[in-house]
Design a protein around this motif. Structure first.
Motif, PDB file in Angstrom:
ATOM      1  N   ALA A 135       0.817  -1.216   0.000  1.00 47.00           N
ATOM      2  CA  ALA A 135       0.000   0.000   0.000  1.00 47.00           C
ATOM      3  C   ALA A 135       0.848   1.262   0.000  1.00 47.00           C
ATOM      4  O   ALA A 135       0.471   2.277  -0.598  1.00 47.00           O
ATOM      5  CB  ALA A 135      -0.936  -0.010   1.210  1.00 47.00           C
ATOM      6  N   SER A 136       1.989   1.241   0.668  1.00 46.73           N
ATOM      7  CA  SER A 136       2.826   2.440   0.745  1.00 46.73           C
ATOM      8  C   SER A 136       3.350   2.849  -0.618  1.00 46.73           C
ATOM      9  O   SER A 136       3.458   4.047  -0.921  1.00 46.73           O
ATOM     10  CB  SER A 136       3.991   2.197   1.701  1.00 46.73           C
ATOM     11  N   LYS A 137       3.676   1.882  -1.443  1.00 46.50           N
ATOM     12  CA  LYS A 137       4.163   2.191  -2.797  1.00 46.50           C
ATOM     13  C   LYS A 137       3.048   2.801  -3.640  1.00 46.50           C
ATOM     14  O   LYS A 137       3.284   3.761  -4.395  1.00 46.50           O
ATOM     15  CB  LYS A 137       4.695   0.919  -3.458  1.00 46.50           C
ATOM     16  N   PHE A 138       1.851   2.267  -3.512  1.00 46.06           N
ATOM     17  CA  PHE A 138       0.713   2.850  -4.223  1.00 46.06           C
ATOM     18  C   PHE A 138       0.464   4.280  -3.738  1.00 46.06           C
ATOM     19  O   PHE A 138       0.149   5.165  -4.526  1.00 46.06           O
ATOM     20  CB  PHE A 138      -0.546   2.005  -4.011  1.00 46.06           C
ATOM     21  N   ALA A 139       0.612   4.506  -2.430  1.00 44.81           N
ATOM     22  CA  ALA A 139       0.369   5.834  -1.869  1.00 44.81           C
ATOM     23  C   ALA A 139       1.325   6.870  -2.431  1.00 44.81           C
ATOM     24  O   ALA A 139       0.976   8.055  -2.558  1.00 44.81           O
ATOM     25  CB  ALA A 139       0.478   5.780  -0.349  1.00 44.81           C
ATOM     26  N   GLU A 140       2.543   6.463  -2.782  1.00 43.58           N
ATOM     27  CA  GLU A 140       3.506   7.392  -3.371  1.00 43.58           C
ATOM     28  C   GLU A 140       2.997   7.973  -4.680  1.00 43.58           C
ATOM     29  O   GLU A 140       3.410   9.070  -5.078  1.00 43.58           O
ATOM     30  CB  GLU A 140       4.839   6.680  -3.601  1.00 43.58           C
ATOM     31  N   SER A 164      -0.314   8.392  -5.244  1.00 40.33           N
ATOM     32  CA  SER A 164      -1.666   8.880  -4.944  1.00 40.33           C
ATOM     33  C   SER A 164      -2.756   7.898  -5.348  1.00 40.33           C
ATOM     34  O   SER A 164      -3.833   8.292  -5.796  1.00 40.33           O
ATOM     35  CB  SER A 164      -1.900  10.243  -5.635  1.00 40.33           C
ATOM     36  N   VAL A 165      -2.475   6.610  -5.185  1.00 38.10           N
ATOM     37  CA  VAL A 165      -3.472   5.569  -5.437  1.00 38.10           C
ATOM     38  C   VAL A 165      -3.921   5.006  -4.087  1.00 38.10           C
ATOM     39  O   VAL A 165      -3.151   4.296  -3.425  1.00 38.10           O
ATOM     40  CB  VAL A 165      -2.918   4.439  -6.315  1.00 38.10           C
ATOM     41  N   PRO A 166      -5.132   5.315  -3.631  1.00 39.23           N
ATOM     42  CA  PRO A 166      -5.609   4.824  -2.320  1.00 39.23           C
ATOM     43  C   PRO A 166      -6.028   3.363  -2.396  1.00 39.23           C
ATOM     44  O   PRO A 166      -7.207   3.024  -2.287  1.00 39.23           O
ATOM     45  CB  PRO A 166      -6.792   5.744  -2.028  1.00 39.23           C
ATOM     46  N   THR A 226      -5.825   0.797  -0.474  1.00 42.42           N
ATOM     47  CA  THR A 226      -6.539   0.172   0.644  1.00 42.42           C
ATOM     48  C   THR A 226      -8.023   0.500   0.596  1.00 42.42           C
ATOM     49  O   THR A 226      -8.878  -0.379   0.763  1.00 42.42           O
ATOM     50  CB  THR A 226      -5.939   0.632   1.985  1.00 42.42           C
TER      51      THR A 226
END
Length: 518
Positions: free
Chosen positions: A410-415, A417-419, A421
C-alpha cells in the motif's frame, strides 16, 4: 379466436447475438484460463466442462422460453419478453479465482480443482433453490429502489463500462458499430426505411472491417476447425464425490457468492416486472438452482443465473425467440468444438456494442421508473460496484507486470496517490455492500429510521464475518471489526433518530414506495 403467441420479434436477432456473445466471451476466457493457466487437460475442459456448460444453458433457456410463452398465453399479449439466462460473471470469476484456482495452485492437481469446482457448484445450486423460498421475504424487507439501483449499477459497470473499454481498445473495427447503436437505439433515430435490425448491421460492419484490416485472418479461421469433434455431456458423479472431500474450506466462499447469485435473479425478475412482464420470482430462482445442479452433474462447475438486461431487450422488441436460439446454439457449439470457429469469424468487441446499450437502457429505465427522491439511492449503490471494477483493473494490470498488489504494498501505491486500501475495502463484497447501503439510504429517505438502523446492523454483521470489506470470509477479520463497529454506531444513531421523530413521519405525505410487495 384462439390466441397464438408469435415468439419471434423484431429484436430477437439483436438479443440472440447480444446474449450469446456476452455469455460466450466469458466461457472463452474461462476455457483459456483452465487450459493455459491452470494446466487442466483438454479432455477435461473440452470433453467435460464445455459440454456441461452447453447442457445447463440449453435446459435453462428452454425453460425461460416456455415461461415467456406461458405468460403470453395467460395474458393474451404478444410483447412478452423472455428472461435472458446464462452463467453469471461474478460466479464464473469467483469459482475460477477463489475456488478452482487456489486448489490448483496449492496442489498442482488440475483434476482435483475440477472436482472441487463441481462439488461447489452442486452445493451452490441448492443454495439457489433455497433462495427461491426466501426471495419474497427479501423483497419485503429490501426497498424496491435499493434492489433496482443495485441491479442498474451492476449493469452500467459490468456491461456498459466494460464494453466501452473493449470498444475503444479496438476502435478501428468496433467504434463505428458503437455509433450505429448510439444513433439508432440510444438516439432513437428515424428508421422507417431500414428493414434490417441495427444490431445486426453493427455486428456485420464490425466483422467486415476486422476482416478487411487483417485483425481476423483466414489462417486463424481455418485453424479453428482443428478442434472440431463430438463431445457429449458426461455424468460426473464420481468426480463430485471426490470433490466433496476438499470442499469444506470453500463453504464461506460458495454461500455468499450464491446469495449474490439468487439476489441477481431476484433483481432480474424485478426488472422484468417493471418492464411489464411479471414472472414468479420463486419459480425462476428455483429453476436457476436446478439448472446449476444439472450442469454440475454433467461437468459444468459454474453456476447459472438470470442475466441483467430484460428491459433493454424488451425495448428492442425481443420476445422469446432469442432464448430458443441460444438454447440450441450453446448445445451445438459446446458439443462440437465450434466455439473457436465462431470467435474467429466475428470479433467479440463488435458484439459488445449491444451490451453497452443494454447496460445504459437498464440504468435509464431504473431512473425513469423510480421517484426522483430515490436518485441518490441509485447513485450510492453505484459506488462500491464501480470500485470493484477499478480493483479488478488494478489487480489485472499488476499481474500483467508480473507481480501482485500485495507484493507492491500500500505504501508504494500511496507514493503515486493511489488509495489502494480504500479501493480494496470498497471492492471486496461490493455487490452485497452496494445493496445494503442503498437499502439503508432508501429507508432514511422514507423516514423509516428503525428499518434503516436494522440495515446498519446487517452491514455490521456482514463486516464482522468478512462478507464485505474483507479479502475473505472469516470471523472478526481486523478490517471487518473496524467497519462493523462503525456500522453499529450508525445503527444506534438511526435508532435514536427513530425514537426522537416517532410520530412525525406519520404526519408526512405517505411514501411512494413501500418495502412490502403484495
Amino acid at each position: 379466436m384462439k390466441f397464438r403467441y408469435h415468439w419471434w420479434g423484431k429484436g430477437d436477432i439483436d438479443a440472440s447475438f447480444g446474449v450469446f456473445f456476452d455469455g460466450f466471451s466469458k466461457i472463452l476466457s474461462a476455457t483459456g484460463i483452465m487450459l493455459f493457466v491452470f494446466g487442466m487437460p483438454a479432455n477435461i475442459v473440452l470433453g467435460k466442462i464445455v459440454p456441461g456448460i452447453g447442457l445447463a444453458i440449453f435446459a435453462g433457456n428452454l425453460w425461460y422460453f416456455y415461461e415467456a410463452r406461458s405468460l403470453a398465453k395467460k395474458e393474451n399479449r404478444q410483447n412478452v419478453t423472455a428472461q435472458p439466462f446464462g452463467i453469471g460473471a461474478s460466479q464464473l470469476t469467483g469459482w475460477l479465482y477463489l475456488i478452482m484456482g487456489p486448489v490448483y495452485w496449492q496442489t498442482g492437481d488440475a483434476e482435483l480443482a475440477f472436482q472441487i469446482g463441481l462439488a461447489a457448484a452442486l452445493i451452490g445450486g441448492f443454495v439457489e433453490v433455497l433462495g427461491g423460498f426466501i426471495g419474497r421475504w427479501l423483497v419485503s424487507v429490501i426497498p424496491h429502489s435499493a434492489l433496482m439501483g443495485n441491479m442498474a449499477s451492476s449493469a452500467i459497470v459490468w456491461l456498459s463500462f466494460v464494453g466501452i473499454a473493449m470498444v475503444f481498445d479496438r476502435p478501428v473495427y468496433a467504434l463505428l458499430p458503437l455509433f450505429i447503436i448510439i444513433i439508432d437505439y440510444l438516439g432513437k433515430a428515424d428508421k422507417r426505411f431500414q428493414k434490417i435490425p441495427s444490431g445486426l448491421v453493427a455486428i456485420v460492419l464490425g466483422a467486415a472491417i476486422a476482416w478487411g484490416t487483417g485483425y481476423l485472418t483466414p489462417d486463424n479461421f481455418t485453424s479453428a476447425f482443428s478442434n472440431l469433434s463430438f463431445y457429449p455431456p458426461t455424468f460426473c458423479g464420481i468426480d463430485i464425490a471426490k470433490g466433496f472431500s476438499g470442499i469444506f474450506p470453500f463453504l464461506p466462499i460458495i454461500i455468499p457468492l450464491q446469495i449474490n447469485n439468487f439476489l441477481s435473479t431476484l433483481q432480474g425478475v424485478e426488472s422484468a416486472k417493471s418492464a411489464g412482464d411479471i414472472y414468479p420470482e420463486k419459480r425462476s430462482m428455483i429453476m436457476d438452482g436446478c439448472s446449476t445442479i444439472l450442469g454440475s452433474l454433467f461437468g459444468n462447475p459454474f453456476p447459472t443465473t438470470v442475466y441483467f438486461g430484460h428491459p433493454g431487450w424488451k425495448e428492442l422488441g425481443a420476445r422469446a425467440g432469442f432464448s430458443l436460439v441460444n438454447a440450441f446454439a450453446y448445445l451445438l457449439i459446446c458439443m462440437t468444438g465450434l466455439t473457436g470457429v465462431l470467435m474467429a469469424l466475428i470479433p467479440t468487441e463488435a458484439v459488445m456494442v449491444l451490451l453497452i446499450f443494454v447496460g445504459l437502457s437498464v440504468t435509464a429505465n431504473t431512473f425513469q421508473e423510480l421517484d426522483k427522491k430515490y436518485t441518490n439511492v441509485v447513485l450510492l449503490s453505484l459506488i462500491p460496484i464501480l470500485f470493484q471494477y477499478i480493483q479488478t483493473l488494478i489487480s489485472s494490470a499488476v499481474q500483467a507486470a508480473g507481480t501482485t498488489v500485495a507484493d507492491i504494498g500500500a505504501s508504494k501505491f500511496a507514493e503515486f496517490s493511489v488509495p489502494i486500501t480504500g479501493i480494496q475495502y470498497l471492492g471486496n463484497g461490493a455487490f452485497l455492500s452496494s445493496l445494503l447501503l442503498a437499502a439503508l439510504l432508501a429507508y432514511i429517505v422514507d423516514k423509516k429510521y428503525f428499518f434503516a438502523a436494522a440495515m446498519g446492523g446487517v452491514l455490521a454483521f456482514c463486516s464482522f464475518v468478512g462478507m464485505i470489506h474483507a479479502e475473505s470470509v472469516a470471523l472478526f477479520p481486523p478490517e471487518g471489526v473496524i467497519f462493523g463497529i462503525i456500522y453499529l454506531v450508525v445503527g444506534a444513531f438511526l435508532t435514536l433518530k427513530g425514537f426522537l421523530f416517532r410520530g412525525t413521519a406519520q404526519k408526512r405525505k405517505p411514501s411512494t414506495e413501500s418495502p412490502v410487495i403484495p
